[in-house]
Enzyme design. Sequence first.
Site, PDB file in Angstrom:
ATOM      1  N   HIS A 210       0.755  -1.303   0.069  1.00 18.08           N
ATOM      2  CA  HIS A 210      -0.060   0.099   0.090  1.00 18.08           C
ATOM      3  C   HIS A 210       0.947   1.218   0.052  1.00 18.08           C
ATOM      4  O   HIS A 210       0.179   2.455  -0.088  1.00 18.08           O
ATOM      5  CB  HIS A 210      -0.895   0.116   1.140  1.00 18.08           C
ATOM      6  CG  HIS A 210      -0.336   0.210   2.451  1.00 18.08           C
ATOM      7  ND1 HIS A 210       0.577  -0.673   3.180  1.00 18.08           N
ATOM      8  CD2 HIS A 210      -0.069   1.525   3.045  1.00 18.08           C
ATOM      9  CE1 HIS A 210       1.118  -0.009   4.269  1.00 18.08           C
ATOM     10  NE2 HIS A 210       0.936   1.224   4.292  1.00 18.08           N
TER      11      HIS A 210
HETATM   12  C1  UD1 Z   1      -1.689   5.512   6.240  1.00 19.23           C
HETATM   13  C2  UD1 Z   1      -0.600   6.005   7.036  1.00 19.23           C
HETATM   14  C3  UD1 Z   1       0.514   4.925   6.554  1.00 19.23           C
HETATM   15  C4  UD1 Z   1       0.112   3.366   7.156  1.00 19.23           C
HETATM   16  C5  UD1 Z   1      -1.230   3.271   6.246  1.00 19.23           C
HETATM   17  C6  UD1 Z   1      -2.034   1.865   6.960  1.00 19.23           C
HETATM   18  C7  UD1 Z   1      -0.073   8.184   6.864  1.00 19.23           C
HETATM   19  C8  UD1 Z   1       0.855   9.314   6.173  1.00 19.23           C
HETATM   20  N1  UD1 Z   1       0.055   7.003   6.217  1.00 19.23           N
HETATM   21  O1  UD1 Z   1      -1.742   5.277   4.847  1.00 19.23           O
HETATM   22  O2  UD1 Z   1       1.645   5.171   7.402  1.00 19.23           O
HETATM   23  O3  UD1 Z   1       0.902   2.258   6.664  1.00 19.23           O
HETATM   24  O4  UD1 Z   1      -2.199   4.329   6.680  1.00 19.23           O
HETATM   25  O5  UD1 Z   1      -3.146   1.728   6.078  1.00 19.23           O
HETATM   26  O6  UD1 Z   1      -0.875   8.728   7.866  1.00 19.23           O
HETATM   27  N2  UD1 Z   1      -9.069   4.750   2.371  1.00 19.23           N
HETATM   28  C9  UD1 Z   1     -10.361   4.495   2.245  1.00 19.23           C
HETATM   29  N3  UD1 Z   1     -10.825   3.852   3.386  1.00 19.23           N
HETATM   30  C10 UD1 Z   1     -10.368   4.257   4.597  1.00 19.23           C
HETATM   31  C11 UD1 Z   1      -8.903   4.957   4.646  1.00 19.23           C
HETATM   32  C12 UD1 Z   1      -8.583   5.220   3.485  1.00 19.23           C
HETATM   33  O7  UD1 Z   1     -11.012   4.081   1.333  1.00 19.23           O
HETATM   34  O8  UD1 Z   1     -10.902   3.540   5.650  1.00 19.23           O
HETATM   35  C13 UD1 Z   1      -8.733   5.329   1.203  1.00 19.23           C
HETATM   36  C14 UD1 Z   1      -8.919   6.662   0.453  1.00 19.23           C
HETATM   37  O9  UD1 Z   1      -8.904   6.628  -0.758  1.00 19.23           O
HETATM   38  C15 UD1 Z   1      -7.554   7.521   0.967  1.00 19.23           C
HETATM   39  C16 UD1 Z   1      -6.571   6.349   0.703  1.00 19.23           C
HETATM   40  O10 UD1 Z   1      -7.083   5.052   0.943  1.00 19.23           O
HETATM   41  O11 UD1 Z   1      -7.398   8.621   0.000  1.00 19.23           O
HETATM   42  C17 UD1 Z   1      -5.333   6.518   1.682  1.00 19.23           C
HETATM   43  O12 UD1 Z   1      -5.825   6.738   2.926  1.00 19.23           O
HETATM   44  P1  UD1 Z   1      -4.746   7.665   3.905  1.00 19.23           P
HETATM   45  O13 UD1 Z   1      -5.246   7.395   5.327  1.00 19.23           O
HETATM   46  O14 UD1 Z   1      -4.470   8.834   3.666  1.00 19.23           O
HETATM   47  O15 UD1 Z   1      -3.405   6.798   3.843  1.00 19.23           O
HETATM   48  P2  UD1 Z   1      -3.120   5.277   3.594  1.00 19.23           P
HETATM   49  O16 UD1 Z   1      -2.313   4.990   2.358  1.00 19.23           O
HETATM   50  O17 UD1 Z   1      -3.772   4.414   4.190  1.00 19.23           O
END
Ligand code: UD1
Length: 374
Positions: A210
């Site tokens: 991811h």
């Molecule tokens: C975040 C953390 C990362 C961790 C990861 C675990 C930061 C900078 N990054 O990254 O260190 O390893 O979590 O998962 O804090 N989304 C959904 N549903 C959710 C959450 C996210 O669909 O419940 C999608 C959304 O499109 C979002 C994308 O995933 O924009 C990324 O989510 P985000 O929380 O920005 O970062 P992660 O890649 O999950």
Amino acid sequence: MKKIIFVAGARPNFMKIAPLLRALKHSAAVRPVIVHTGQHYDNNMSAAFFSDLGIDQPHYNLEVGSGTHAEQTAAIMTRIEKVCLTEKPQTVVVVGDVNSTIAAGLVAKKLGICLAHVEAGLRSRDLSMPEEINRMATDAITDLFFTTEPEAKRNLLAEGHPAEHIHFVGNVMVDNLLFQLGKCRRRPPSGRAAAIKKRLPRRYLCLTLHRPSNVDIREVMTGIVTALDTVAKKVPIVFPCHPRTRAKIDAFGLSGKFSSTGKSDKPLTSGICITDPLGFNDFLYLWKDAAAVVTDSGGLQEETTALNIPCITIRNNTERPITVSTGSNVLAGTDPARIVALIEKVLLGGWKKSSVPKLWDGKASERIAAILTR
Ligand code: UD1
């Protein structure tokens, strides 16, 4: 009684606060207040973890959701400031390195609240990773450092932090892992993971992917998937897929490389078998018996080391060097040929000897609780 706020926002945070809250559950000295920032919000990225890991419902859910880093960090700060002003805690405990960690840390410190950081001092030296910026910035303002490995203390000392503020306590992720593993052995999960496990041969791999640096760049993602596809002709790969990665697979036209685990009873003998994200116990049930785990997660590098399971990390660096020097982890980078070669090495039984790092014994949370209670 001391009031302590525990902050969690994203999936890897939940595994870290669960054992801490368990260690303080019957404390007469501390009243924990749980704040979920809502950085992760899908059921299978958030609520499922609360129930799986036995975390009480949060006292506050800030429901910030997704956004740019600035939007997300700012929203958490604005909302958690109100909680801190209402609750007036003596300490705010933040864990790991996600946006919720730095956002809550900044607010606590500026309000003059003692800031404690669990998993402090880890450094990848790779400032292209948002997590490295979060780690460095959080530690710059932390009062009480809880570390998982000796290298972390060296990093903090080199950055000028006083030795008496740094506590080498072990690894709360391992506390959670050992606790859940016990549960999983006593009562194996019966749902989706069990159905998948039944269809797998004795030898299979588990995969998670991811990191933006791997999944957001078309050439990198295509190279990794092509390498895994080569290996998956011989051995099936189970892949619970993060929403970010799922979106990129579609955007880059790579979905043809994956087969769905679906609902059938057919054996999964080959291919990259993709599923929605799994809960902690469901995934543990699968990866604990895998021949190897292929990942770009920080937590899994540690968890596989704790169980001596070969781990191939699709990154050029790690902030958790002890998993490589002592543990079962090897850094593969993103070169497809190297990824294939390392997986073949595991399959041929040629993996390095590894051992479990000092204090990764399931008692880190008790050590932290004793210090917080003091
Ligand atoms: C975040 C953390 C990362 C961790 C990861 C675990 C930061 C900078 N990054 O990254 O260190 O390893 O979590 O998962 O804090 N989304 C959904 N549903 C959710 C959450 C996210 O669909 O419940 C999608 C959304 O499109 C979002 C994308 O995933 O924009 C990324 O989510 P985000 O929380 O920005 O970062 P992660 O890649 O999950």
